[in-house]
Each structure stands twice: as structure tokens, then as C-alpha cells.
Design an enzyme around this catalytic site. Structure first.
Site, PDB file in Angstrom:
ATOM      1  N   LYS A 126      56.872   5.261   8.241  1.00 48.59           N
ATOM      2  CA  LYS A 126      56.778   5.133   9.707  1.00 48.59           C
ATOM      3  C   LYS A 126      55.717   4.109  10.088  1.00 48.59           C
ATOM      4  O   LYS A 126      55.950   3.233  10.926  1.00 48.59           O
ATOM      5  CB  LYS A 126      56.430   6.496  10.324  1.00 48.59           C
ATOM      6  CG  LYS A 126      55.965   6.402  11.770  1.00 48.59           C
ATOM      7  CD  LYS A 126      55.619   7.747  12.358  1.00 48.59           C
ATOM      8  CE  LYS A 126      54.252   8.289  12.064  1.00 48.59           C
ATOM      9  NZ  LYS A 126      53.146   7.691  12.841  1.00 48.59           N
ATOM     10  N   ASN A 127      54.548   4.226   9.477  1.00 46.66           N
ATOM     11  CA  ASN A 127      53.432   3.389   9.916  1.00 46.66           C
ATOM     12  C   ASN A 127      53.520   1.943   9.429  1.00 46.66           C
ATOM     13  O   ASN A 127      52.697   1.112   9.804  1.00 46.66           O
ATOM     14  CB  ASN A 127      52.099   4.031   9.509  1.00 46.66           C
ATOM     15  CG  ASN A 127      51.838   5.296  10.310  1.00 46.66           C
ATOM     16  OD1 ASN A 127      52.504   5.543  11.313  1.00 46.66           O
ATOM     17  ND2 ASN A 127      50.886   6.103   9.862  1.00 46.66           N
ATOM     18  N   ASP A 181      45.597  11.350   7.287  1.00 45.47           N
ATOM     19  CA  ASP A 181      46.893  11.927   7.650  1.00 45.47           C
ATOM     20  C   ASP A 181      47.317  13.054   6.706  1.00 45.47           C
ATOM     21  O   ASP A 181      48.197  13.843   7.041  1.00 45.47           O
ATOM     22  CB  ASP A 181      47.973  10.835   7.664  1.00 45.47           C
ATOM     23  CG  ASP A 181      47.762   9.866   8.818  1.00 45.47           C
ATOM     24  OD1 ASP A 181      47.297  10.309   9.875  1.00 45.47           O
ATOM     25  OD2 ASP A 181      48.047   8.669   8.652  1.00 45.47           O
ATOM     26  N   ARG A 193      40.690   7.768  20.821  1.00 43.61           N
ATOM     27  CA  ARG A 193      41.179   6.642  20.012  1.00 43.61           C
ATOM     28  C   ARG A 193      41.008   5.381  20.836  1.00 43.61           C
ATOM     29  O   ARG A 193      41.952   4.884  21.439  1.00 43.61           O
ATOM     30  CB  ARG A 193      42.624   6.886  19.579  1.00 43.61           C
ATOM     31  CG  ARG A 193      42.717   8.069  18.638  1.00 43.61           C
ATOM     32  CD  ARG A 193      44.140   8.403  18.283  1.00 43.61           C
ATOM     33  NE  ARG A 193      44.716   7.535  17.284  1.00 43.61           N
ATOM     34  CZ  ARG A 193      45.972   7.613  16.892  1.00 43.61           C
ATOM     35  NH1 ARG A 193      46.767   8.505  17.427  1.00 43.61           N
ATOM     36  NH2 ARG A 193      46.442   6.790  15.971  1.00 43.61           N
ATOM     37  N   PRO A 194      39.772   4.866  20.871  1.00 46.17           N
ATOM     38  CA  PRO A 194      39.520   3.696  21.703  1.00 46.17           C
ATOM     39  C   PRO A 194      40.266   2.466  21.209  1.00 46.17           C
ATOM     40  O   PRO A 194      40.810   2.452  20.094  1.00 46.17           O
ATOM     41  CB  PRO A 194      38.011   3.497  21.585  1.00 46.17           C
ATOM     42  CG  PRO A 194      37.554   4.319  20.444  1.00 46.17           C
ATOM     43  CD  PRO A 194      38.606   5.323  20.131  1.00 46.17           C
ATOM     44  N   ASP A 205      38.626  -0.628  21.710  1.00 43.14           N
ATOM     45  CA  ASP A 205      37.593  -1.667  21.828  1.00 43.14           C
ATOM     46  C   ASP A 205      37.694  -2.726  20.725  1.00 43.14           C
ATOM     47  O   ASP A 205      37.515  -3.915  20.985  1.00 43.14           O
ATOM     48  CB  ASP A 205      36.194  -1.020  21.836  1.00 43.14           C
ATOM     49  CG  ASP A 205      35.956  -0.099  20.656  1.00 43.14           C
ATOM     50  OD1 ASP A 205      36.936   0.545  20.216  1.00 43.14           O
ATOM     51  OD2 ASP A 205      34.825  -0.025  20.159  1.00 43.14           O
ATOM     52  N   CYS A 240      48.667  10.978  19.550  1.00 43.20           N
ATOM     53  CA  CYS A 240      48.331  12.326  19.081  1.00 43.20           C
ATOM     54  C   CYS A 240      47.026  12.814  19.692  1.00 43.20           C
ATOM     55  O   CYS A 240      46.170  12.021  20.077  1.00 43.20           O
ATOM     56  CB  CYS A 240      48.155  12.314  17.571  1.00 43.20           C
ATOM     57  SG  CYS A 240      49.610  11.822  16.685  1.00 43.20           S
ATOM     58  N   VAL A 286      37.475  10.136   9.716  1.00 42.27           N
ATOM     59  CA  VAL A 286      38.210   9.082  10.426  1.00 42.27           C
ATOM     60  C   VAL A 286      38.413   9.434  11.898  1.00 42.27           C
ATOM     61  O   VAL A 286      38.084   8.645  12.783  1.00 42.27           O
ATOM     62  CB  VAL A 286      39.553   8.773   9.721  1.00 42.27           C
ATOM     63  CG1 VAL A 286      40.313   7.687  10.472  1.00 42.27           C
ATOM     64  CG2 VAL A 286      39.310   8.362   8.281  1.00 42.27           C
ATOM     65  N   ARG A 318      58.403  13.220  15.205  1.00 41.06           N
ATOM     66  CA  ARG A 318      57.875  11.858  15.360  1.00 41.06           C
ATOM     67  C   ARG A 318      57.653  11.219  13.988  1.00 41.06           C
ATOM     68  O   ARG A 318      57.734   9.996  13.864  1.00 41.06           O
ATOM     69  CB  ARG A 318      56.536  11.881  16.111  1.00 41.06           C
ATOM     70  CG  ARG A 318      56.649  12.217  17.574  1.00 41.06           C
ATOM     71  CD  ARG A 318      55.289  12.180  18.239  1.00 41.06           C
ATOM     72  NE  ARG A 318      54.629  10.907  17.979  1.00 41.06           N
ATOM     73  CZ  ARG A 318      53.339  10.672  18.167  1.00 41.06           C
ATOM     74  NH1 ARG A 318      52.563  11.620  18.637  1.00 41.06           N
ATOM     75  NH2 ARG A 318      52.828   9.497  17.898  1.00 41.06           N
TER      76      ARG A 318
HETATM   77  C1  EPZ Z   1      46.813   4.413  12.169  1.00 38.96           C
HETATM   78  O1  EPZ Z   1      46.336   4.723  13.471  1.00 38.96           O
HETATM   79  C2  EPZ Z   1      47.987   5.322  11.912  1.00 38.96           C
HETATM   80  N1  EPZ Z   1      49.022   5.062  12.904  1.00 38.96           N
HETATM   81  C3  EPZ Z   1      47.536   6.783  11.966  1.00 38.96           C
HETATM   82  O2  EPZ Z   1      48.654   7.601  11.634  1.00 38.96           O
HETATM   83  C4  EPZ Z   1      46.433   6.986  10.932  1.00 38.96           C
HETATM   84  O3  EPZ Z   1      45.939   8.301  11.051  1.00 38.96           O
HETATM   85  C5  EPZ Z   1      45.302   5.988  11.158  1.00 38.96           C
HETATM   86  O4  EPZ Z   1      45.826   4.627  11.171  1.00 38.96           O
HETATM   87  C6  EPZ Z   1      44.222   6.051  10.093  1.00 38.96           C
HETATM   88  O5  EPZ Z   1      44.769   5.808   8.833  1.00 38.96           O
HETATM   89  C7  EPZ Z   1      49.850   4.038  12.739  1.00 38.96           C
HETATM   90  O6  EPZ Z   1      49.763   3.267  11.790  1.00 38.96           O
HETATM   91  C8  EPZ Z   1      50.916   3.859  13.753  1.00 38.96           C
HETATM   92  P1  EPZ Z   1      42.638   3.295  13.314  1.00 38.96           P
HETATM   93  P2  EPZ Z   1      45.292   3.764  14.197  1.00 38.96           P
HETATM   94  O7  EPZ Z   1      42.615   2.234  14.338  1.00 38.96           O
HETATM   95  O8  EPZ Z   1      45.659   2.362  13.915  1.00 38.96           O
HETATM   96  C9  EPZ Z   1      38.534   4.231  15.587  1.00 38.96           C
HETATM   97  C10 EPZ Z   1      50.131   9.461  11.855  1.00 38.96           C
HETATM   98  O9  EPZ Z   1      50.052  10.718  11.891  1.00 38.96           O
HETATM   99  N2  EPZ Z   1      38.833   3.032  16.412  1.00 38.96           N
HETATM  100  O10 EPZ Z   1      42.419   2.931  11.893  1.00 38.96           O
HETATM  101  O11 EPZ Z   1      45.209   4.205  15.593  1.00 38.96           O
HETATM  102  C11 EPZ Z   1      39.465   5.377  15.956  1.00 38.96           C
HETATM  103  O12 EPZ Z   1      38.996   6.041  17.098  1.00 38.96           O
HETATM  104  C12 EPZ Z   1      49.129   8.574  12.598  1.00 38.96           C
HETATM  105  O13 EPZ Z   1      51.048   8.867  11.258  1.00 38.96           O
HETATM  106  C13 EPZ Z   1      37.880   2.583  17.302  1.00 38.96           C
HETATM  107  O14 EPZ Z   1      36.793   3.142  17.421  1.00 38.96           O
HETATM  108  O15 EPZ Z   1      43.963   4.149  13.427  1.00 38.96           O
HETATM  109  C14 EPZ Z   1      39.441   6.216  14.709  1.00 38.96           C
HETATM  110  O16 EPZ Z   1      38.320   7.049  14.720  1.00 38.96           O
HETATM  111  C15 EPZ Z   1      48.145   9.333  13.410  1.00 38.96           C
HETATM  112  N3  EPZ Z   1      38.183   1.475  18.083  1.00 38.96           N
HETATM  113  C16 EPZ Z   1      39.296   5.182  13.599  1.00 38.96           C
HETATM  114  O17 EPZ Z   1      38.837   3.980  14.235  1.00 38.96           O
HETATM  115  C17 EPZ Z   1      39.378   0.833  17.994  1.00 38.96           C
HETATM  116  O18 EPZ Z   1      39.585  -0.159  18.720  1.00 38.96           O
HETATM  117  C18 EPZ Z   1      40.584   4.873  12.849  1.00 38.96           C
HETATM  118  O19 EPZ Z   1      41.569   4.397  13.732  1.00 38.96           O
HETATM  119  C19 EPZ Z   1      40.330   1.299  17.058  1.00 38.96           C
HETATM  120  C20 EPZ Z   1      40.042   2.405  16.282  1.00 38.96           C
END
Ligand code: EPZ
Length: 415
Positions: A22-23, A303, A121-122, A124, A116, A325, A395
Site C-alpha cells: 500500500k505505502n 506499523d 502528524r504535522p 512542517d 489515522c 515514531v 484501508r
Molecule cells: C508513512 O507515513 C506511512 N504512510 C505510515 O503508514 C507509517 O507509519 C509512517 O510512514 C512511518 O513509517 C504512508 O506511507 C502512506 P512520517 P508518514 O512522515 O509519511 C513526524 C500505515 O498504517 N513528522 O515518516 O506520514 C510525524 O509526526 C501508515 O500504513 C513531522 O514532525 O510518516 C511522525 O511522528 C500509518 N513533520 C514522524 O515524523 C512532518 O512534516 C514519522 O512520520 C512529517 C512527519
């Protein structure tokens, strides 16, 4: 409303095929916005989130033809610069359209994302990176508007290796003028798969151990690509085998993508055998307790934390799991506790004292992976478990009740 009804207590045995990731599929569909030429994607899983992303890009001007796991995405009309809230609110991955639209059109407006309930989930890091590439950013109450006549290559230091921000910035940088270095990028296999696709589309991208280099080009063309297998789906079924004391083969996987999980499963006393594209897990005993912290790849994947905790709730002893995370990814533990698990939460840590029996209960699936954890608990519990909010599980897991039934589980989707 549909729900899953599970009668627990069956050992799972047999083989199942794993779907496409999916991802990896979601950003691959978004990457097609970078070109007007056709892109053909294979092994695209039949999931709610995939339908959402395909609806998102269709609303932006793409034409999508889907036949089984093959999806052909072509030019459907003029590309639109404004994404619709009804899609982006449903799923955070839709926010990835921002970078490609900006790179193609010079401006874009995208609503703030939903997704979710696993903590704040900012966005920034996405926005700071686009700013480095020369974009002007206007943060509105409910959306983000970005503009740039021409994106320019830059050095972007990510303070955290965010998966989404890395994907967003790599896609935007493919059409920027000059060279972009993304330092401290995410290294998840799904990011590597997106880069593979972008290279096939003509992007010039090199991956070094701690950085990604993108040399911008004037246009990106069509391509054909097969997305990687879903390591998270595979991992969930291996944990399902583990929690039921079963023996299951997952087929069509890339074993090295699952090594962080396999290391923990072995420590927990499971027998795991890797083939070329298969993994077999065999278990006859209650798991040993383990200590695990989630981390970006190649660390233990966040995950798989919820299904791992489900398994450890039946371990012989005390396990400690740290969620590093996402801030609120233990939201499903009250449901596990209602099923008899002994879990104490402090800040980012769950201490799980294994019990010998879980009991069936009526519970809700708060998000995709939490839903999977409750399914696993239900498979191992005595009596009936009824899981509602099934749309969350749908999903991320294709036909979960069909696959688990094939492995011998007593599980049904009911209205
Ligand atoms: C991806 O989400 C995956 N989703 C998530 O899978 C997965 O849990 C996650 O990566 C971590 O491996 C998809 O690929 C579609 P991140 P993503 O940006 O990209 C912080 C599932 O169940 N952060 O790596 O949103 C954030 O808050 C889903 O399949 C910032 O602070 O994850 C988090 O604490 C759920 N600022 C951490 O980084 C930002 O601008 C990791 O988020 C972006 C992120």
C-alpha cells in the site's frame, strides 16, 4: 455497518500470497501527476486507500483504468491545481500531490491532511523542504497554498527522516532547475520503490548512504513499474501465525525488507525460515518476552508495533515496547486490556506482562494497524471477538477474512 466476527483458538497453518505494498502504491499513483504520458503500474492492491488516491488523481485531471492489480494512468484533461478536501481529509498520503502539482503548474492548493488517529502528524518538513526549493507558502486555516514560477535545486537537511516529506521532496525536485540534495532522508523500502519508478520515468536520482541527490530535468515521461510486496501485510500474517502457535508461509515477499521483524521474532523464540521470496514462521510455544523500540527503517517498523504488542500480550514474561515514531500509537491497548491483556502505559512506553489467556470481546478498530492487532488478539482469544469500524482495516489489508480463513481461522465479515 460491517464488522468482523472471529471465533478464536485455531492454530493458523498454510500459505498465503502477499499483495503489493500500500505505502509504495500510494506515492506511485501520485508520481503519475509529474507527466502527461501513460504510466502502467502492476501489483496495485485492492484497498480503500488505493481507491482514495485514484479518486484524488482522477479529480485532478488523470484518467485511471484498473483491471485487477494493473492500473493504467493517463492524461484525462488539464491538470487542476486544487485538491479536494473530501479526499485529502480521508487519507494523509493524498497530501503528497502538493509537490508534483507545484512542480508541474507553478502553484497548488491542498487541504490539510487527515488520516489515522495515531498522534499529531504535522507537515512542517514537507513545507520547509518545498520552501528550500524556492516555493512561497501560504498556510491557510484549512489548506496550504504554494507557488513558485520555477523550483530550484537546493540542499535540504531533514531534521527527521520523514517518509512522506522525503517522497514529497524527491518528486518536486525531479522537475526543479539544478541539483537537490536531501540529507537524512527516509530509507524505507517504499521510498526506494518510488525512486525506482521515478528513475524509469526519466528522473535522475542517486541514493547515497545518508543523502539523496536529484538532478532536475525538464520533463518526466511515462513508464511501467511493479510495486514491491507489502512487508507490513506479510509481517502481520507472520505475527498471526506466531500468536496462534501456528505455521505459516508468506509468499511473494522480499525477505530482507522483513529482517527487523524477523530479528525480534527469533528473539521471541519463533522459528523463521527465509527462502528467495518466501518466509515461513513456525511456533508451538508461548513467545518469550522482548524489548523493542520502533524507529525509522532499518529499525523496527512502527506499523508492526500494534500486532507485535498483541502477540506479546501472550508472552511468558514482561516485554517493554517503546513507540518512538508516533506519539499516540497505543490507542488500541484499552481494547486489548478488555480482552485480558496486562499492559501499563507510560508516555511512549508499553510494559506488557504476558497472560496465558485472552478472552473474546466487542472492540473497535481505531486505525489500520491497531485493527490488525485486535484481529490477531481475536484469533488467539477464547470465545468470540467482534471488531467494528472495519473500514479502517480495509484501508490497509485486502480481504483479510478470506486470507485468514484460508489459513484455518474462523472469521467472517458480517453486516
Ligand atoms: C508513512 O507515513 C506511512 N504512510 C505510515 O503508514 C507509517 O507509519 C509512517 O510512514 C512511518 O513509517 C504512508 O506511507 C502512506 P512520517 P508518514 O512522515 O509519511 C513526524 C500505515 O498504517 N513528522 O515518516 O506520514 C510525524 O509526526 C501508515 O500504513 C513531522 O514532525 O510518516 C511522525 O511522528 C500509518 N513533520 C514522524 O515524523 C512532518 O512534516 C514519522 O512520520 C512529517 C512527519
Amino acid at each position: 455497518m460491517e464488522h468482523l466476527s472471529i471465533k478464536g483458538g485455531r492454530r493458523l497453518t498454510g500459505s498465503i500470497n502477499v499483495e503489493g505494498a500500500k505505502n509504495a502504491a500510494l506515492p506511485a499513483c501520485v508520481a503519475t501527476l509529474l507527466t502527461d504520458e501513460p504510466v502502467i503500474l502492476h501489483r496495485i492492491p485492492q484497498l480503500r486507500d488505493v481507491s482514495t488516491i485514484l479518486a484524488t488523481i482522477t479529480s485532478l485531471g488523470k484518467r485511471v483504468t484498473r483491471e485487477g492489480d494493473r492500473v493504467e494512468i493517463t492524461h484525462g484533461g488539464a491538470l487542476k491545481a486544487e485538491a479536494e478536501a473530501r479526499y485529502v481529509k480521508q487519507m494523509r498520503a493524498s497530501f503528497l500531490v502538493l509537490g508534483p502539482l507545484l512542480a508541474r503548474l507553478g502553484h497548488a492548493v491542498v487541504p490539510l491532511p487527515g488520516g489515522c488517529t495515531i498522534g499529531p502528524r504535522p507537515i512542517d518538513l514537507h513545507l520547509q523542504g518545498l520552501k528550500r526549493l524556492g516555493a512561497t507558502i501560504e498556510e491557510r486555516v484549512d489548506s496550504v497554498a504554494v507557488s513558485a514560477e520555477q523550483l530550484r535545486g537546493a540542499r535540504i537537511d531533514l531534521p527527521y527522516p520523514s517518509v512522506g516529506a522525503t517522497e514529497q521532496l524527491v518528486m518536486a525536485a525531479t522537475l526543479a532547475k539544478g541539483e537537490t540534495w536531501i540529507e537524512n532522508p527516509a530509507k524505507e523500502p517504499e521510498v526506494a520503490d518510488l525512486i525506482d519508478l521515478l528513475r524509469k520515468m526519466g528522473a535522475q536520482i542517486e541514493v547515497a548512504p545518508t543523502a539523496i541527490r536529484v538532478v532536475g530535468t525538464e520533463s518526466i515521461h511515462g513508464a511501467e513499474h511493479t510495486v514491491i510486496p507489502d512487508r507490513l501485510e506479510a509481517g502481520t500474517y507472520l505475527l498471526a501465525a506466531a500468536i496462534t502457535g501456528g505455521e505459516v508461509e508468506v509468499r511473494g515477499v522480499v525477505p530482507k525488507h522483513l529482517r527487523p521483524l524477523l530479528a525480534v521474532l527469533k528473539e521471541a523464540g519463533m522459528m523463521c525460515f527465509e527462502g528467495n521470496d518466501t518466509i515461513v514462521l513456525a511456533n508451538t510455544e508461548r513467545p518469550h518476552p522482548v524489548q523493542v523500540s520502533t524507529a525509522p527503517h532499518p529499525g523496527f517498523p512502527t506499523d508492526l508495533q500494534p500486532p507485535l504488542v498483541a502477540m506479546l500480550s501472550l508472552a511468558r514474561g514482561k516485554s517493554v515496547i517503546e513507540e518512538m515514531v508516533f506519539e499516540r500509537r497505543f490507542g488500541y491497548t484499552p481494547s486489548l486490556k478488555r480482552m485480558g491483556a496486562h499492559i501499563v502505559l507510560t508516555d511512549r512506553t508499553a510494559t506488557i506482562t504476558g497472560v496465558s489467556t485472552l478472552w473474546g470481546a466487542e472492540v473497535d478498530a481505531p486505525d489500520i494497524r491497531a485493527g490488525a492487532a485486535l484481529v490477531l488478539a481475536g484469533l488467539a482469544a477464547q470465545g468470540f471477538t467482534r471488531i467494528s469500524q472495519l473500514e479502517q482495516i480495509d484501508r490497509g489489508y485486502a480481504k483479510i477474512e478470506v486470507k485468514l480463513s484460508l489459513l484455518g481461522a474462523q472469521i467472517e465479515r458480517e453486516r
